[in-house]
Design a protein around this motif. Structure first.
Motif, PDB file in Angstrom:
ATOM      1  N   ILE A   1      20.482  45.535  36.575  1.00  0.00           N
ATOM      2  CA  ILE A   1      21.411  46.334  36.199  1.00  0.00           C
ATOM      3  C   ILE A   1      21.148  46.769  34.532  1.00  0.00           C
ATOM      4  O   ILE A   1      20.158  46.116  34.165  1.00  0.00           O
ATOM      5  CB  ILE A   1      22.965  45.602  36.108  1.00  0.00           C
ATOM      6  N   HIS A   2      22.044  47.850  34.144  1.00  0.00           N
ATOM      7  CA  HIS A   2      21.545  48.065  32.845  1.00  0.00           C
ATOM      8  C   HIS A   2      22.869  47.747  31.576  1.00  0.00           C
ATOM      9  O   HIS A   2      23.989  48.067  32.182  1.00  0.00           O
ATOM     10  CB  HIS A   2      21.481  49.444  32.895  1.00  0.00           C
ATOM     11  N   VAL A   3      22.714  46.891  30.948  1.00  0.00           N
ATOM     12  CA  VAL A   3      23.843  46.370  29.946  1.00  0.00           C
ATOM     13  C   VAL A   3      23.716  46.938  28.494  1.00  0.00           C
ATOM     14  O   VAL A   3      22.698  46.751  28.034  1.00  0.00           O
ATOM     15  CB  VAL A   3      23.905  44.740  30.043  1.00  0.00           C
ATOM     16  N   GLU A   4      24.810  47.532  28.160  1.00  0.00           N
ATOM     17  CA  GLU A   4      24.683  47.914  26.718  1.00  0.00           C
ATOM     18  C   GLU A   4      25.914  47.237  26.052  1.00  0.00           C
ATOM     19  O   GLU A   4      27.194  47.009  26.277  1.00  0.00           O
ATOM     20  CB  GLU A   4      25.168  49.445  26.708  1.00  0.00           C
ATOM     21  N   PHE A   5      25.635  46.351  24.941  1.00  0.00           N
ATOM     22  CA  PHE A   5      26.405  45.701  24.392  1.00  0.00           C
ATOM     23  C   PHE A   5      27.124  46.389  22.880  1.00  0.00           C
ATOM     24  O   PHE A   5      26.254  47.009  22.394  1.00  0.00           O
ATOM     25  CB  PHE A   5      25.797  44.180  23.631  1.00  0.00           C
ATOM     26  N   ALA A   6      28.277  46.156  22.686  1.00  0.00           N
ATOM     27  CA  ALA A   6      28.981  46.542  21.386  1.00  0.00           C
ATOM     28  C   ALA A   6      28.020  45.921  20.139  1.00  0.00           C
ATOM     29  O   ALA A   6      27.583  45.007  20.339  1.00  0.00           O
ATOM     30  CB  ALA A   6      30.404  46.291  21.401  1.00  0.00           C
ATOM     31  N   SER A   7      28.005  47.012  19.175  1.00  0.00           N
ATOM     32  CA  SER A   7      27.251  46.427  18.109  1.00  0.00           C
ATOM     33  C   SER A   7      27.692  45.237  17.557  1.00  0.00           C
ATOM     34  O   SER A   7      26.862  44.220  16.956  1.00  0.00           O
ATOM     35  CB  SER A   7      27.240  47.628  16.901  1.00  0.00           C
TER      36      SER A   7
ATOM     37  N   ALA B   1      36.810  44.170  26.898  1.00  0.00           N
ATOM     38  CA  ALA B   1      36.868  44.926  28.164  1.00  0.00           C
ATOM     39  C   ALA B   1      35.333  45.081  28.676  1.00  0.00           C
ATOM     40  O   ALA B   1      34.368  45.053  27.916  1.00  0.00           O
ATOM     41  CB  ALA B   1      37.265  46.336  27.933  1.00  0.00           C
ATOM     42  N   LEU B   2      35.242  45.198  29.806  1.00  0.00           N
ATOM     43  CA  LEU B   2      33.761  45.062  30.605  1.00  0.00           C
ATOM     44  C   LEU B   2      33.919  46.584  31.599  1.00  0.00           C
ATOM     45  O   LEU B   2      35.002  46.721  32.522  1.00  0.00           O
ATOM     46  CB  LEU B   2      33.464  44.184  31.405  1.00  0.00           C
ATOM     47  N   LEU B   3      33.073  47.495  31.237  1.00  0.00           N
ATOM     48  CA  LEU B   3      33.147  48.595  31.952  1.00  0.00           C
ATOM     49  C   LEU B   3      32.112  48.725  32.859  1.00  0.00           C
ATOM     50  O   LEU B   3      30.732  48.724  32.359  1.00  0.00           O
ATOM     51  CB  LEU B   3      33.247  49.961  31.048  1.00  0.00           C
ATOM     52  N   VAL B   4      32.099  49.089  34.103  1.00  0.00           N
ATOM     53  CA  VAL B   4      30.766  49.368  35.066  1.00  0.00           C
ATOM     54  C   VAL B   4      31.108  50.910  35.399  1.00  0.00           C
ATOM     55  O   VAL B   4      31.913  51.053  36.082  1.00  0.00           O
ATOM     56  CB  VAL B   4      30.931  48.405  36.313  1.00  0.00           C
ATOM     57  N   ASP B   5      30.000  51.558  34.906  1.00  0.00           N
ATOM     58  CA  ASP B   5      29.946  52.916  35.337  1.00  0.00           C
ATOM     59  C   ASP B   5      31.324  53.629  34.857  1.00  0.00           C
ATOM     60  O   ASP B   5      31.890  54.574  35.753  1.00  0.00           O
ATOM     61  CB  ASP B   5      29.799  53.413  36.794  1.00  0.00           C
ATOM     62  N   GLY B   6      31.796  53.263  33.928  1.00  0.00           N
ATOM     63  CA  GLY B   6      33.070  53.765  33.208  1.00  0.00           C
ATOM     64  C   GLY B   6      34.575  53.326  33.828  1.00  0.00           C
ATOM     65  O   GLY B   6      35.293  53.840  33.089  1.00  0.00           O
ATOM     66  N   ARG B   7      34.404  52.251  34.655  1.00  0.00           N
ATOM     67  CA  ARG B   7      35.660  51.736  35.025  1.00  0.00           C
ATOM     68  C   ARG B   7      35.842  50.443  34.610  1.00  0.00           C
ATOM     69  O   ARG B   7      34.653  49.532  34.592  1.00  0.00           O
ATOM     70  CB  ARG B   7      35.822  52.071  36.416  1.00  0.00           C
ATOM     71  N   GLU B   8      36.957  49.645  34.247  1.00  0.00           N
ATOM     72  CA  GLU B   8      37.156  48.424  33.947  1.00  0.00           C
ATOM     73  C   GLU B   8      36.941  47.487  34.874  1.00  0.00           C
ATOM     74  O   GLU B   8      37.662  47.782  35.926  1.00  0.00           O
ATOM     75  CB  GLU B   8      38.285  48.404  32.939  1.00  0.00           C
TER      76      GLU B   8
ATOM     77  N   GLU C   1      23.928  49.625  38.754  1.00  0.00           N
ATOM     78  CA  GLU C   1      25.088  49.657  37.688  1.00  0.00           C
ATOM     79  C   GLU C   1      24.915  49.628  36.213  1.00  0.00           C
ATOM     80  O   GLU C   1      23.908  48.809  35.761  1.00  0.00           O
ATOM     81  CB  GLU C   1      26.082  48.865  38.061  1.00  0.00           C
ATOM     82  N   SER C   2      25.719  50.511  35.412  1.00  0.00           N
ATOM     83  CA  SER C   2      25.403  50.626  34.192  1.00  0.00           C
ATOM     84  C   SER C   2      26.795  49.586  33.540  1.00  0.00           C
ATOM     85  O   SER C   2      28.109  50.229  33.835  1.00  0.00           O
ATOM     86  CB  SER C   2      25.564  51.905  33.463  1.00  0.00           C
ATOM     87  N   VAL C   3      26.556  48.766  32.942  1.00  0.00           N
ATOM     88  CA  VAL C   3      27.617  47.946  32.353  1.00  0.00           C
ATOM     89  C   VAL C   3      27.695  47.989  30.852  1.00  0.00           C
ATOM     90  O   VAL C   3      26.883  48.068  30.201  1.00  0.00           O
ATOM     91  CB  VAL C   3      27.352  46.429  32.505  1.00  0.00           C
ATOM     92  N   THR C   4      28.989  48.225  30.273  1.00  0.00           N
ATOM     93  CA  THR C   4      29.265  48.408  28.947  1.00  0.00           C
ATOM     94  C   THR C   4      30.230  47.314  28.406  1.00  0.00           C
ATOM     95  O   THR C   4      31.098  46.929  29.082  1.00  0.00           O
ATOM     96  CB  THR C   4      30.064  49.501  28.642  1.00  0.00           C
TER      97      THR C   4
END
Length: 243
Positions: free
Chosen positions: A6-12, A53-60, A71-74
């Motif tokens: 998966i691809h994970v992007e963390f808040a700064s 909040a955890l978002l996967v492809d834009g959904r929480e 999946e892309s995780v924010t």
């Protein structure tokens, strides 16, 4: 983990927990296809106490979400002010945060503090038993499942630590109402009641006193009062800015 990637992007704000080589852009992480997203995030170094909040492809999604390949995780940071439901807001600090503990008590915030290292299991157990938010710079401690709630203290400077805690949780401030030594409540006391704790010069120069109802320690506006008053004034000013 050698399963789906998966691809994970963390808040700064969370980059402090992520290895420097992984701080720029998206982190590629392999999963085992069974563990929840919360476990994956912790395996990358980020305590869940700091995750919002955890978002996967834009959904929480919840931390229990099992990520699928691609999946892309924010990962967002905790929203402020942070609410801790279920009990009155009160804190527990570990052995390394003594100055912060005293300053929170100065402001009237219910703050328990362990002045000796009793170990992570005992701290987590006390947090749960007394329903206190565990404040620590120990990431391992903050990962313990039995914690009632927890928060990482980002700075090593007491001034910044206090500002961060006040900003994050917005506790009610009641300055000069708690004992900075034991967290007990203060009450007015006569000079006669505390005379055995006063040196001759203090006995002669001061007439207004308070005493801790728990440990009996006496308080008066002594030589360090201006420094303490400055801490209180800065905290109240910060609170006013938030209103």
């Amino acid at each position: 983990m050698n399963g789906p990637e998966i691809h994970v992007e963390f808040a700064s704000e969370l980059h402090v927990f992520v290895p420097r080589a992984r701080r720029d852009g998206t982190v590629r992480a392999a999963t085992d296809g069974a563990a929840g997203l919360g476990h994956v995030i912790e395996s990358l170094g980020v305590p869940l106490t700091e995750v919002g909040a955890l978002l996967v492809d834009g959904r929480e999604v919840p931390v229990s979400h099992v990520p699928a390949a691609g999946e892309s995780v924010t990962v967002r940071t905790v929203a402020r002010p942070q609410r801790v439901p279920g009990a009155p807001l009160r804190f527990l600090l570990d052995v390394h945060l003594g100055t912060l503990a005293r300053r929170l008590r100065l402001l009237g915030v219910d703050t328990a503090y362990e002045s000796t290292d009793i170990g992570d299991p005992a701290l987590a157990a006390r947090s749960a038993a007394e329903q206190r938010v565990m404040l620590s710079r120990d990431r391992g401690l903050l990962r313990r499942r039995e914690l009632w709630a927890g928060a990482f203290v980002y700075s090593t400077r007491p001034e910044e630590q206090l500002r961060d805690v006040l900003d994050r949780f917005e506790p009610e401030l009641l300055p000069w109402t708690r004992c900075t030594a034991c967290n007990g409540m203060l009450r007015k006391a006569s000079k006669e009641e505390v005379a055995d704790q006063l040196q001759q010069g203090t006995h002669r120069s001061y007439d207004v006193f308070a005493r801790c109802g728990a440990c009996g320690r006496a308080y008066w506006k002594g030589a360090h009062h201006e420094q303490l008053e400055a801490i209180v004034e800065r905290a109240l000013a910060l609170r006013a800015e938030r209103r």
